[in-house]
Enzyme design. Structure first.
Site, PDB file in Angstrom:
ATOM      1  CD  GLU A   1      87.832  58.673  55.604  1.00 10.02           C
ATOM      2  OE1 GLU A   1      88.112  57.638  55.008  1.00 10.02           O
ATOM      3  OE2 GLU A   1      86.980  59.501  55.176  1.00 10.02           O
TER       4      GLU A   1
ATOM      5  N   GLY B   1      53.028  50.322  38.436  1.00 11.57           N
ATOM      6  CA  GLY B   1      51.830  49.500  38.503  1.00 11.57           C
ATOM      7  C   GLY B   1      52.197  48.049  38.264  1.00 11.57           C
TER       8      GLY B   1
ATOM      9  CB  SER C   1      56.254  52.584  25.058  1.00 14.52           C
ATOM     10  OG  SER C   1      56.884  51.723  25.975  1.00 14.52           O
TER      11      SER C   1
ATOM     12  CG  LEU D   1      57.269  49.706  35.328  1.00 17.39           C
ATOM     13  CD1 LEU D   1      58.032  49.488  34.039  1.00 17.39           C
ATOM     14  CD2 LEU D   1      57.236  51.195  35.680  1.00 17.39           C
TER      15      LEU D   1
ATOM     16  CB  ALA E   1      51.024  49.918  49.815  1.00 14.66           C
TER      17      ALA E   1
END
Length: 367
Positions: A52, A294, A221, A297, A154
């Site tokens: 604005e 991967g 981890s 996860l 993908a």
């Protein structure tokens, strides 16, 4: 009809701020007088003037008596910049057309109320869904205080993310990969697991022209990320956070000495508690994450309920192979009646590849 046309223009302005305003919202504004646009602006960068005020500053004639179109309710509190409601009133705007209310508890409805009390006509809800959609990240983050997570992968048309030998470069074509790098600029952080780092030694940066690099988050981890890996070697230049359950200071020191941040999160079932991680990252002002993990996860993220959208790139290729990996692994769901469902899918053709974007519907699991 004119209201929608001018709001469409404001929306086109708003998205110019993609990748530069986080954790603020994308906002565009247009000022119209006597049927002509006399000023326009958008929120360009976090900490800079809001849309604005930029529109008012760019007016070619006096905005007195003009109509302002803005995609999001004008702010009414002091933050990085003064309230936009104050500037609107001072410039004697006569009408304000708002796309959608701001969900921020400091603002929601209050900006509109202040303008109306000042005698300004206010219309709310013009192209509301479009105005909400461009700010799906902001709307989630400002209300939930945790990052909006987009899981991207993908795969081939037979559902594989690698060949039987583990080769995965490249599944999709150049144009699809360019879109991924644009999204790495759009979202604040990119997150992968230690398996991806060990297998691919990625940079996890953005190749987009003039695009900023995302914050890199590695879920590790047991702190197995190699010190000689690309993410560690370049941590001096790109912010890198290694998330772990390992509390050994001596083990952590090697990463800290190489400019990495080590974030310890308590374990859940012997792995990182992803829900607690999201709360902590939200506290660190990380509003959005592109998850390029991967299969293990990816499933953990879905199972823990932290994923909000899935981006699935499908290439017209077939890899075959019983042991070839699929995008989502883990233990999986045992019954078809209790699987995760996706909704509101959008399908886009990118050269020879197809992108399917869907929201995750967790209601079936809650039932």
């Amino acid at each position: 009809m004119d209201d929608e046309l001018y709001m469409e223009h404001a929306l086109k302005l708003a998205v110019k701020g993609i990748g530069n305003v986080n954790p603020n919202p994308l906002v565009g504004s247009v000022i119209v007088k006597d049927g002509k646009i006399i000023g326009e602006g958008y929120h360009k960068k976090y900490g800079d003037l809001h849309a604005e005020r930029n529109a008012l500053a760019n007016c070619i004639v006096s905005p007195y008596g003009a109509t302002m179109y803005v995609t999001l309710e004008p702010c009414c509190h002091y933050g990085k910049t003064p309230p936009c409601t104050k500037a609107i009133i001072e410039n004697r705007i006569s009408k304000v057309v708002v796309g959608t209310l701001d969900p921020n508890e400091k603002i929601i409805g209050k900006g509109v109320e202040i303008l109306r009390k000042a005698g300004i006509e206010v219309v709310v809800g013009v192209l509301e869904e479009k105005c909400k959609t461009i700010n799906e990240v902001f709307f989630h983050y400002i209300t939930k205080k945790t990052p909006y997570v987009v899981m991207k992968y993908a795969m081939t048309m037979d559902g594989k993310i690698s060949t039987v030998t583990g080769e995965s470069k490249w599944i999709t074509g150049e144009k699809a990969r360019k879109k991924v790098h644009q999204d790495r600029t759009r979202y604040t952080a990119i997150m992968v697991g230690i398996g991806t780092v060990l297998a691919d030694n990625p940079m996890l940066d953005s190749h987009s022209e003039n695009g900023k690099n995302p914050i890199r988050i590695i879920c590790d981890s047991n702190l197995r990320t190699p010190i000689e890996s690309n993410v560690v070697k370049t941590a001096k230049f790109i912010r890198t956070i290694i998330v772990t359950t390992n509390t050994d200071i001596n083990t952590q020191k090697a990463y800290v000495d190489n400019n990495c941040e080590v974030l310890v999160i308590p374990p859940k079932d012997k792995v990182i508690d992803l829900q607690k991680l999201m709360v902590k990252l939200g506290e660190m002002s990380i509003d959005s994450i592109l998850l390029e993990g991967g299969s293990a996860l990816n499933f953990s993220a879905l199972e823990s309920g932290i994923v909000h959208k899935v981006q699935c790139y499908i290439a017209p290729k077939l890899f075959g192979g019983g042991i070839s990996k699929s995008p989502v692994g883990g233990k999986g769901f045992s019954e078809i009646s209790n699987v995760l469902k996706l909704k509101n899918s959008i399908i886009t053709q990118i050269d020879q590849d197809i992108l399917i974007e869907s929201e995750v519907d967790y209601s079936c699991l809650q039932e």
